[in-house]
Design an enzyme around this catalytic site. Structure first.
Site, mmCIF file in Angstrom:
data_model
loop_
_atom_site.group_PDB
_atom_site.id
_atom_site.type_symbol
_atom_site.label_atom_id
_atom_site.label_comp_id
_atom_site.label_asym_id
_atom_site.label_seq_id
_atom_site.Cartn_x
_atom_site.Cartn_y
_atom_site.Cartn_z
ATOM 1 N N PHE A 146 0.856 -1.687 0.110
ATOM 2 C CA PHE A 146 -0.161 0.197 -0.133
ATOM 3 C C PHE A 146 1.032 1.308 0.339
ATOM 4 C CE2 PHE A 146 -2.572 3.548 1.284
ATOM 5 C CZ PHE A 146 -3.583 3.379 0.719
ATOM 6 N N ASP A 231 9.587 2.972 2.160
ATOM 7 C CA ASP A 231 7.853 3.718 2.572
ATOM 8 C C ASP A 231 7.966 3.541 4.155
ATOM 9 O OD1 ASP A 231 5.984 5.060 2.763
ATOM 10 O OD2 ASP A 231 4.726 4.025 1.111
ATOM 11 N N LYS A 260 2.292 11.177 7.567
ATOM 12 C CA LYS A 260 1.231 10.791 9.217
ATOM 13 C C LYS A 260 1.488 10.970 9.276
ATOM 14 C CE LYS A 260 -1.125 7.234 6.737
ATOM 15 N NZ LYS A 260 -1.121 5.882 5.485
#
Ligand SMILES: *Cc1c(COP(=O)(O)O)cnc(C)c1O
Length: 412
Positions: A146, A231, A260
């Site tokens: 993802f 990531d 985030k």
């Protein structure tokens, strides 16, 4: 709406359902206020936030130092675009680079934009530095990945619901099995410029790689002149009990993607980090973002990094993570065979529900009814990723409720 009592939760749910696109299926809790690890709904019911907005609220909701930093910056300047210099971006980038151990950082807003930045950088590096023929560069990505929701990124997702009907997709990506070096080698070729990978696959269900995989991948990437792009949009900034998850693997990637938690739970802030030989492929005009690195975002993100450091939140995740995990494993033993697995690292735990025994979504809804916020991923995994400011007492309260809900489910 009843004008005397004021609108209730049901009214807000109805409004979103009526006017919003149906691209989410929220847990039916209407959050009205939040502070640190607690949130309250419109009716004043209290919930423990064990979800932390997928790691975006690692500092806890409305951390007073972050709110103060935002307020102070709002008295000065918020947005100018990158057409000019500012007084907050440089200090933020300097601190971020020094913490992560990279020479340069390129600020963006959302995680997906920072991943897009990584893709552009890797391809240009492939052509200009590695000498791959123009237009042929291939990036290897893991099955179950993802990396966000842009049309390029969902094009290399292996999840049908993320892709269906959104093609044609950008070429230049090839899959390997997460944690399997033989599969990496089989997918690679002379035109491979990068491997883009999460250190722990979050959305896939908090999948921790087998020990040694990343060290081997690192060695292979160096040997084959392939960039290793890590990531850590969800894993980074203390979530796993280290500043960066790659530290658990005894290796260092060539480039790092953050997001985030970088925004301190207040703003979308992301960044792509690399050293000069890689970042140097960007020249003026080659990439940008109107809001990326804006003065307000940089002020908040800088204060967010200071708070993580000064409040020792990374150390806290390292201490409390095993505690949360241990308590959840106790529930697993008590609620066999409902719970197939409890896995994760730091304050990031996936509880894998056997779909023959119960539904993760139902459990998540029952948890919410009893005052604990979590979220299912991939239908069978309940994710717990509380703010790093969580306390043992709140963990106890949340896990006790989870135990009740789990035991009730097996009795059915
Ligand atoms: C959430 C996430 C993204 C995308 O971030 P957005 O801010 O939602 O665009 C990218 N990579 C990983 C690993 C993520 O967890």
């Amino acid at each position: 709406m009843d004008s005397q009592a004021g609108p209730g939760s049901g009214d807000y749910v109805a409004l979103e359902a009526r006017h919003g696109a149906r691209n989410y299926q929220p847990v039916p809790v209407v959050v009205d206020r939040a502070l640190d690890c607690l949130v309250w709904d419109v009716e004043g019911r209290e919930y423990i936030d064990m979800m932390g907005a997928y790691s975006a609220v690692s500092h806890g909701h409305l951390h007073p130092r972050l709110v103060a930093a935002a307020r102070a910056q709002l008295e000065r300047v918020a947005v100018t675009s990158r057409a000019y210099y500012g007084t907050t971006l440089g200090p933020f980038l300097a601190r971020l680079c020094s913490l992560a151990g990279f020479e340069r950082a390129l600020p963006m807003n959302t995680g997906a934009e920072a991943v897009e930045t990584a893709i552009k950088c890797a391809r240009r590096w492939g052509y200009r530095v590695k000498g791959i023929p123009d237009g042929q560069a291939v990036i290897l990505v893991a099955r179950g990945n993802f990396h966000g929701r842009t049309s390029t990124i969902v094009g290399f997702s292996s999840e049908p619901s993320y892709r269906d009907g959104f093609g044609p997709f950008a070429p230049g990506f090839r899959h390997f099995d997460f944690g399997d070096m033989a599969s990496v080698r089989a997918a690679a070729g002379p035109d491979t410029c990068a491997v883009l990978v999460e250190p722990i696959q979050g959305e896939a269900g908090v999948i921790v790689p087998p020990p040694g995989f990343f060290r081997e991948l690192r060695e292979w990437c160096t040997r084959e002149r392939v960039l290793l792009i890590d990531d850590e949009v969800q894993a980074g900034l203390g979530r796993t009990g280290r500043w960066f998850a790659f530290e658990h693997e005894g290796m260092r990637p060539d480039a790092l993607v953050l997001g985030k938690a970088l925004g301190g739970g207040l703003l979308p802030v992301s960044a792509f980090l690399a050293d000069e030989p890689v970042m140097g492929v960007f020249d003026p005009g080659s990439h940008g973002s109107t809001f990326g690195g804006n003065a307000l975002a940089a002020a908040v993100a800088l204060e967010g990094l200071r708070v993580l450091q000064e409040e020792r939140l990374v150390e806290r995740a390292a201490e409390l993570g095993p505690y949360l995990m241990g308590r959840l494993k106790d529930v697993q033993r008590a609620a066999r065979p409902l719970i197939r697995d409890v896995r994760g690292r730091g304050l990031w735990v996936g509880v894998d529900i056997d779909p023959a025994q119960g539904s993760a979504r139902r459990l998540v809804e029952q948890l919410a009814q009893r005052g604990v916020l979590s979220k299912e991923t991939h239908e069978t995994v309940i994710r717990f990723a509380p703010p790093l400011t969580i306390t043992p007492a709140l963990i106890d309260r949340a896990v006790d409720i989870f135990r009740q809900v789990a035991l009730q489910a097996i009795r059915r």
